[in-house]
Design a protein around this motif. Structure first.
Motif: not given
Length: 211
Positions: A132-141
């Motif tokens: 979920f952290v990876i997913y959220q990080g990609m959303i921010v990017v």
């Protein structure tokens, strides 16, 4: 004889959950197509460009396999789950997202799927959080890239939405920072949680009793 009965019971349970899943899918399908004119739908379907339809299907399949591959990478060398056990997890996650409000059931079903694949619940919870952290990080990017290159378009055409876009970006960044804090700074996270739960002494007492 006992083993045979237990095996039959397991098969019955799997058959029950298969029927239950198909029933939920049928209910959602019927509800979604309740107001659809099937003659009009069939006419539009005949005019469909099948190339794009097949491409979309292949991309969906790629998405599910990439999710399984991500889980395999996060599990590392000690991964004891089978290939089928990992492939079915993204489908379970999507099913949980689809049948629960605000997609709340995706992560619990993902943890359940990992546990059924032979991963301990604690490790499964950590893997789900990292994913979920990876997913959220990609959303921010992606959000930042779109904001950098498309901000002027938003400002020119949707002036009233500019503040809402910035607010959404701030919320995503705060969620990402909170998730990173949970992963790498447990003491800080515990203090923040205690501070937030201070007005609710019942929950604090319950949490301390479980520690």
């Amino acid at each position: 004889m006992k083993l045979k009965r237990g095996f039959n019971r397991t098969k019955k349970q799997k058959f029950f959950w298969l029927l239950f899943t198909l029933f939920i899918g049928a209910v959602v399908f019927i509800y979604s197509f309740n107001d659809v004119d099937f003659r009009e739908f069939s006419g539009l379907f005949k005019q469909t460009n099948y190339f794009w339809l097949i491409l979309a299907l292949l991309l969906i399949i790629f998405y599910y396999f990439s999710m399984s591959w991500t889980l395999d990478i996060l599990l590392g060398k000690d991964n004891k789950a089978s290939a089928w056990g990992l492939i079915r997890i993204p489908f379970m996650e999507q099913f949980g997202n689809g049948i629960t409000p605000f997609s709340f059931g995706g992560q619990p079903l993902q943890i359940l799927g990992l546990n059924q694949a032979g991963i301990p619940v604690g490790q499964a919870s950590s893997i789900s959080l990292m994913k979920f952290v990876i997913y959220q990080g990609m959303i921010v990017v992606a959000f930042l890239i779109c904001l950098i290159f498309g901000y002027q378009y938003v400002a020119d055409h949707m002036l009233s939405m500019t503040g809402l876009v910035i607010f959404g970006l701030v919320i995503h960044i705060l969620v990402l920072l909170a998730l990173i804090s949970i992963m790498f700074f447990p003491p800080v996270t515990k203090k923040i949680a205690d501070l937030c739960l201070k007005p609710f002494p019942f929950f604090l007492a319950m949490i301390k009793s479980l520690q």
